[in-house]
Design a protein around this motif. Structure first.
Motif, PDB file in Angstrom:
ATOM      1  N   LEU A  81      41.517 -60.291  26.681  1.00 44.05           N
ATOM      2  CA  LEU A  81      42.051 -58.932  26.553  1.00 44.05           C
ATOM      3  C   LEU A  81      41.755 -58.364  25.164  1.00 44.05           C
ATOM      4  CD1 LEU A  81      43.661 -57.111  28.434  1.00 44.05           C
ATOM      5  CD2 LEU A  81      45.731 -57.878  27.278  1.00 44.05           C
ATOM      6  N   TRP A  82      41.988 -59.165  24.139  1.00 42.64           N
ATOM      7  CA  TRP A  82      41.759 -58.685  22.771  1.00 42.64           C
ATOM      8  C   TRP A  82      40.283 -58.485  22.475  1.00 42.64           C
ATOM      9  CZ3 TRP A  82      45.036 -56.725  19.198  1.00 42.64           C
ATOM     10  CH2 TRP A  82      46.382 -56.815  19.508  1.00 42.64           C
ATOM     11  N   ASN A 135      49.909 -72.184  30.993  1.00 42.87           N
ATOM     12  CA  ASN A 135      49.906 -71.648  29.642  1.00 42.87           C
ATOM     13  C   ASN A 135      48.497 -71.584  29.063  1.00 42.87           C
ATOM     14  OD1 ASN A 135      51.535 -70.653  27.578  1.00 42.87           O
ATOM     15  ND2 ASN A 135      51.290 -72.561  26.448  1.00 42.87           N
ATOM     16  N   MET A 172      46.769 -68.651  30.531  1.00 40.62           N
ATOM     17  CA  MET A 172      47.333 -67.402  30.001  1.00 40.62           C
ATOM     18  C   MET A 172      46.752 -67.086  28.625  1.00 40.62           C
ATOM     19  SD  MET A 172      49.385 -65.632  31.835  1.00 40.62           S
ATOM     20  CE  MET A 172      50.767 -64.796  31.059  1.00 40.62           C
ATOM     21  N   TRP A 173      46.611 -68.112  27.781  1.00 38.58           N
ATOM     22  CA  TRP A 173      46.086 -67.871  26.444  1.00 38.58           C
ATOM     23  C   TRP A 173      44.637 -67.437  26.491  1.00 38.58           C
ATOM     24  CZ3 TRP A 173      48.548 -66.359  22.550  1.00 38.58           C
ATOM     25  CH2 TRP A 173      49.837 -66.815  22.287  1.00 38.58           C
ATOM     26  N   LEU A 226      43.995 -48.268  16.925  1.00 39.41           N
ATOM     27  CA  LEU A 226      42.578 -48.469  16.650  1.00 39.41           C
ATOM     28  C   LEU A 226      41.849 -47.166  16.356  1.00 39.41           C
ATOM     29  CD1 LEU A 226      41.209 -51.134  19.142  1.00 39.41           C
ATOM     30  CD2 LEU A 226      41.145 -51.208  16.667  1.00 39.41           C
ATOM     31  N   PHE A 276      43.388 -65.703  28.864  1.00 42.23           N
ATOM     32  CA  PHE A 276      43.465 -64.307  29.280  1.00 42.23           C
ATOM     33  C   PHE A 276      43.807 -63.395  28.089  1.00 42.23           C
ATOM     34  CE2 PHE A 276      46.009 -60.735  30.947  1.00 42.23           C
ATOM     35  CZ  PHE A 276      44.997 -60.088  31.633  1.00 42.23           C
ATOM     36  N   VAL A 277      44.760 -63.823  27.261  1.00 42.46           N
ATOM     37  CA  VAL A 277      45.128 -63.028  26.086  1.00 42.46           C
ATOM     38  C   VAL A 277      43.919 -62.790  25.198  1.00 42.46           C
ATOM     39  CG1 VAL A 277      46.462 -63.049  23.939  1.00 42.46           C
ATOM     40  CG2 VAL A 277      47.546 -63.726  26.068  1.00 42.46           C
ATOM     41  N   ALA A 291      48.617 -55.961  23.012  1.00 39.62           N
ATOM     42  CA  ALA A 291      47.233 -55.474  23.100  1.00 39.62           C
ATOM     43  C   ALA A 291      47.203 -54.047  23.632  1.00 39.62           C
ATOM     44  CB  ALA A 291      46.413 -56.399  23.999  1.00 39.62           C
ATOM     45  N   LEU A 346      39.313 -55.290  23.995  1.00 39.59           N
ATOM     46  CA  LEU A 346      39.840 -54.222  23.154  1.00 39.59           C
ATOM     47  C   LEU A 346      38.885 -53.898  22.002  1.00 39.59           C
ATOM     48  CD1 LEU A 346      43.547 -54.324  22.575  1.00 39.59           C
ATOM     49  CD2 LEU A 346      42.176 -53.953  20.584  1.00 39.59           C
ATOM     50  N   GLN A 347      38.338 -54.935  21.378  1.00 39.04           N
ATOM     51  CA  GLN A 347      37.386 -54.718  20.286  1.00 39.04           C
ATOM     52  C   GLN A 347      36.130 -54.022  20.800  1.00 39.04           C
ATOM     53  OE1 GLN A 347      38.302 -55.050  17.382  1.00 39.04           O
ATOM     54  NE2 GLN A 347      40.130 -56.269  17.762  1.00 39.04           N
ATOM     55  N   ILE A 352      45.941 -50.546  21.497  1.00 44.06           N
ATOM     56  CA  ILE A 352      44.864 -49.607  21.816  1.00 44.06           C
ATOM     57  C   ILE A 352      45.417 -48.288  22.357  1.00 44.06           C
ATOM     58  CG2 ILE A 352      44.388 -50.517  24.141  1.00 44.06           C
ATOM     59  CD1 ILE A 352      41.350 -50.062  23.272  1.00 44.06           C
ATOM     60  N   PHE A 355      51.949 -60.933  23.590  1.00 49.36           N
ATOM     61  CA  PHE A 355      50.618 -60.599  23.080  1.00 49.36           C
ATOM     62  C   PHE A 355      49.851 -59.672  24.019  1.00 49.36           C
ATOM     63  CE2 PHE A 355      50.835 -64.169  20.006  1.00 49.36           C
ATOM     64  CZ  PHE A 355      50.438 -63.441  18.902  1.00 49.36           C
ATOM     65  N   ILE A 356      50.072 -59.834  25.324  1.00 51.65           N
ATOM     66  CA  ILE A 356      49.387 -58.960  26.290  1.00 51.65           C
ATOM     67  C   ILE A 356      49.890 -57.525  26.137  1.00 51.65           C
ATOM     68  CG2 ILE A 356      49.175 -58.428  28.748  1.00 51.65           C
ATOM     69  CD1 ILE A 356      49.138 -61.528  29.199  1.00 51.65           C
ATOM     70  N   TRP A 398      48.847 -65.309   8.816  1.00 56.60           N
ATOM     71  CA  TRP A 398      48.693 -64.073   9.589  1.00 56.60           C
ATOM     72  C   TRP A 398      47.706 -63.145   8.897  1.00 56.60           C
ATOM     73  CZ3 TRP A 398      49.565 -58.902   8.704  1.00 56.60           C
ATOM     74  CH2 TRP A 398      49.602 -58.098   9.831  1.00 56.60           C
ATOM     75  N   THR A 424      52.732 -65.315  25.330  1.00 48.28           N
ATOM     76  CA  THR A 424      51.546 -64.730  25.959  1.00 48.28           C
ATOM     77  C   THR A 424      51.859 -63.314  26.460  1.00 48.28           C
ATOM     78  OG1 THR A 424      52.136 -65.988  27.916  1.00 48.28           O
ATOM     79  CG2 THR A 424      50.308 -66.806  26.621  1.00 48.28           C
ATOM     80  N   GLU A 441      57.657 -69.704  28.220  1.00 48.76           N
ATOM     81  CA  GLU A 441      56.788 -69.292  27.131  1.00 48.76           C
ATOM     82  C   GLU A 441      56.564 -67.785  27.228  1.00 48.76           C
ATOM     83  OE1 GLU A 441      55.703 -70.594  24.551  1.00 48.76           O
ATOM     84  OE2 GLU A 441      53.577 -70.247  24.215  1.00 48.76           O
TER      85      GLU A 441
END
Lengths: 277, 266
Positions: free
Chosen positions: A49-50, A39, A42-43, B193, A45-46, B184, A53-54, B188, B180-181, A196, B177, B174
Motif C-alpha cells: 500500500l505504501w 500477520n 498483513m504486513w 503528499l 499488504f501494508v 496510508a 502511494l509513493q 494521501i 498503518f493501512i 522513526w 497493521t 494486532e
C-alpha cells in the motif's frame, strides 16, 4: 564492565562457523514468521500500500510536468522501484535488528549477547530475518522491469550484475546509518524518535538527484549519501551516470559509513553499564 | 470538569518525558518537507508557472501550512497507548473510576498536542522563517478565524478516527497493521503528499465526500482562500458531520468492546 575484544580477523574456518550460525538464525526466523501467518501477510499488504502511494505521488506530479530536472516519468518510476527494492532488502536483513538494539540496552538483555563467543555486532545486526522484505523487494524489481519496458531499455547481464552490486552498497549505507542512530540508545533510552526519524531520510532516497542543487545536494551526497543510494544504481541502468566516479563515490561512501558506525559502536559499547540486576 | 483539568496537567508532565523524542520527530520531519519543496521548485522552474491553481509561492505555502496543521492535530502515540491499555488490561481501572475513558484520552491527546506544538515552535519556526518570503497571508481576518475553527475540528476528527482504530484491540490481537493501512489513506487522501485539488477534478470531488480531506487538507484550503462562500459552509458542515458521525461510532464501538472485554492481566 571490561570486555574481551572479539577476534577481529576472520579466518576461513571462522568464516564457516559464522555461516553455520547465520543459517541457524535463518531457520529460527522462518519458524517465527510462519507462526503468525496472518500477520505476516498483513504486513506485506501494508508495505504494498505504501509503495503504491509513493508511485501515485509520481503519477500526480507527472500530470503537471514532463521532466523533473532531466528525469522523465518512467525513469523516476524506475528510481522509486529501485529505492523500494534497496529499502526492502535492508529491511529483510537488518531493520528489525537495529530497532531492537534500544530494547536490548533498556532491558539489559545485551549482557547475554556480550557473553556469547561470537562477534556481538554480528549477532545484534543479523539475529532476525524479515521474510516479508524479500516479497516486497521482488515487487520493487517488478516495477523496475515494467518501467524498463516502457523506456525500451535492454540490460546486458554485466550491467545487471553491476546494478545489484551497487544496490548492495546502498543497503550497506542504510544499515550503517541506522546502526549508528540505534547506538544512540546507549545515551538516551528512549531512542524510538531517532529510529522513526530515519524513515524520513528514506524518503529522500527515492527522489531524482537532478531535482536538487547547492547545499542540499552536497549534504545528501557527501555527508548522508541518501541521493546516491538508489540514484546511482538506476543511473547505471539508464546510462545517465555523469562519469564512473559516481559509482566509486557510492562504494566509498558505503565503506566510510560503515567505518564511522563501527567506531561509534566500539565507543558506545565501552560506555555500556548493564540495566538489570 | 475539574478532574479532566487534572488529567490535562498530568498529561503535559508525562509527555514532557518524551521531549527529546518529540524534538527529533519535529526536526527530522522537516528533511523530507525541504526535499518536497525543492522538488516542486525545480518543477516550477521548468514549467509555465502554474500547477493546477497554485503558483510556486502558493505551493510552498501549502506545504508549510500542512506542517503547522499537522503539528497541531496529528495523533502520534495515542492510538498505540489505547490499544496496549486494552491488551494489557489497564482499562479495568477506568471501568471502576468515575471517569470516562474517551474523555480521559481526549484530554491526554490535547496535552500531547500542546507539548508537541511548543517543542516544534523552534525547528518549525526556523524553517518557516527561512521560507517567509513565500508564505502567503490569509485573505482576511474572518478567514483566519474559520481556519482555526476548522483546524480544531480536524484535530477532533483525527482523534475520533484513531480512537476507533485503537478500540479494534478488543477484537484483534494486532491492530498496528490496521492503523498503518488507515494511515496510508490519511496520508494521501488527507493532502499530506500533495494538494488534493491538483488531482483530476472528478477524483478531487469524490475525495471531498470522504472523511480524509477534513483531517488536514480542508483547513489549509480555507487559509489559502480556496474554500470560500458556499464551498466554505458546505465544507464546514461536512467536517462537523464527520466529527459527529465518528463520535457516535466511537461510543458505539466502545460499548460493544466493553462487553467483549475480558480484563486479561488486569
Amino acid at each position: 564492565m571490561s570486555l574481551p575484544t572479539p577476534p577481529q580477523s576472520v579466518a576461513p574456518s571462522q568464516f564457516k562457523r559464522y555461516l553455520t550460525l547465520y543459517a541457524a538464525l535463518w531457520r529460527n526466523s522462518v519458524v517465527r514468521e510462519m507462526t503468525f501467518k496472518g500477520n505476516f501477510l498483513m504486513w506485506i499488504f501494508v508495505e504494498i500500500l505504501w509503495f503504491a502511494l509513493q508511485l501515485s505521488f509520481i503519477g500526480v506530479i507527472y500530470l503537471h510536468t514532463e521532466h523533473i530536472g532531466d528525469w522523465t516519468k518512467w525513469e523516476v518510476v524506475m528510481l522509486v522501484g529501485a529505492s523500494h527494492f534497496i529499502q526492502q532488502m535492508f529491511q529483510a536483513f537488518f531493520l528489525t535488528n537495529c530497532v531492537q538494539l534500544s530494547e536490548l540496552v533498556r532491558t539489559g538483555r545485551l549482557d547475554f549477547m556480550l557473553l556469547l563467543p561470537v562477534n556481538t555486532r554480528f549477532l545484534i545486526s543479523l539475529r532476525q530475518v524479515d521474510l516479508g522484505g524479500f516479497v516486497n523487494g521482488m515487487l520493487g524489481l517488478a516495477v523496475m522491469a515494467y518501467s524498463g519496458h516502457q523506456l525500451g531499455l535492454t540490460v546486458p547481464i554485466e550491467r545487471a550484475i553491476g546494478f545489484l552490486f551497487l544496490c548492495g552498497a546502498g543497503v550497506f549505507i542504510h544499515y550503517s546509518l541506522m546502526f549508528l542512530l540505534s547506538s544512540v540508545a546507549f545515551w538516551t533510552v528512549r531512542a524510538q524518535g531517532i529510529v522513526w526519524g530515519y524513515y524520513n531520510l528514506f524518503n529522500i532516497a527515492r527522489l531524482p538527484d537532478g531535482a536538487f542543487k547547492g547545499g542540499f545536494r552536497i549534504f545528501f551526497r557527501f555527508l548522508i549519501p541518501m541521493l546516491l543510494v538508489a540514484n546511482v544504481p538506476v543511473k547505471l541502468l539508464i546510462h545517465r551516470l555523469e562519469s564512473s566516479w559516481e559509482m566509486l563515490l557510492l562504494v566509498a561512501m558505503s565503506l566510510a559509513c560503515f567505518a564511522v558506525s563501527e567506531l561509534f559502536w566500539q565507543y558506545s559499547i565501552r560506555r555500556y553499564t548493564s540495566a538489570s540486576a | 470538569m475539574n478532574k479532566y483539568w487534572h488529567v490535562i496537567k498530568i498529561g503535559i508532565q508525562n509527555t514532557l518525558v518524551y521531549r527529546t523524542n518529540f524534538l527529533f520527530r519535529a526536526g527530522f520531519s522537516l528533511v523530507p518537507l525541504m526535499a518536497t519543496i525543492l522538488l516542486w521548485r525545480t518543477i516550477y522552474a521548468q514549467s509555465s508557472g502554474m500547477v493546477g491553481s497554485y503558483t510556486l509561492d502558493g505551493m510552498i505555502s501549502y506545504y508549510l501550512l500542512i506542517t503547522i496543521v499537522d503539528a497541531l492535530t496529528a495523533v502520534n502515540e495515542d492510538d498505540w497507548q489505547i490499544a496496549s491499555d486494552i491488551k494489557d488490561g489497564n482499562i479495568s481501572q477506568f471501568l471502576l473510576k468515575p471517569i470516562d475513558y474517551m474523555s480521559y484520552r481526549l484530554c491526554l491527546f490535547f496535552s500531547g498536542r500542546i507539548v508537541f506544538t511548543v517543542l516544534s515552535v523552534l525547528p518549525v519556526g526556523l524553517f518557516i522563517f527561512y521560507w517567509r518570503e513565500q508564505l502567503t497571508a490569509p485573505p482576511d481576518l474572518p478567514t483566519f478565524g474559520w481556519f482555526l475553527i476548522s483546524t480544531a475540528l480536524a484535530g477532533m476528527l483525527q482523534f475520533m478516527m484513531s480512537f476507533i482504530m485503537a478500540l479494534l484491540a478488543f477484537w484483534l490481537l494486532e491492530v498496528s497493521t490496521v492503523i498503518f493501512i488507515v494511515f496510508a489513506f490519511e496520508y494521501i487522501a488527507g493532502g499530506h503528499l500533495f494538494p488534493l485539488n491538483i488531482l483530476p477534478a472528478p477524483l478531487a470531488q469524490f475525495l471531498n465526500y470522504t472523511p480524509f480531506p477534513y483531517q488536514l487538507f480542508f483547513p489549509v484550503s480555507i487559509y489559502l482562500g480556496q474554500a470560500r462562500g458556499a464551498d466554505l459552509w458546505r465544507g464546514l458542515a461536512l467536517q462537523t458531520a464527520w466529527v459527529a458521525i465518528f463520535y457516535v461510532l466511537a461510543r458505539a464501538v466502545w460499548n460493544r468492546g466493553i462487553r467483549k472485554y475480558a480484563a486479561v492481566g488486569g
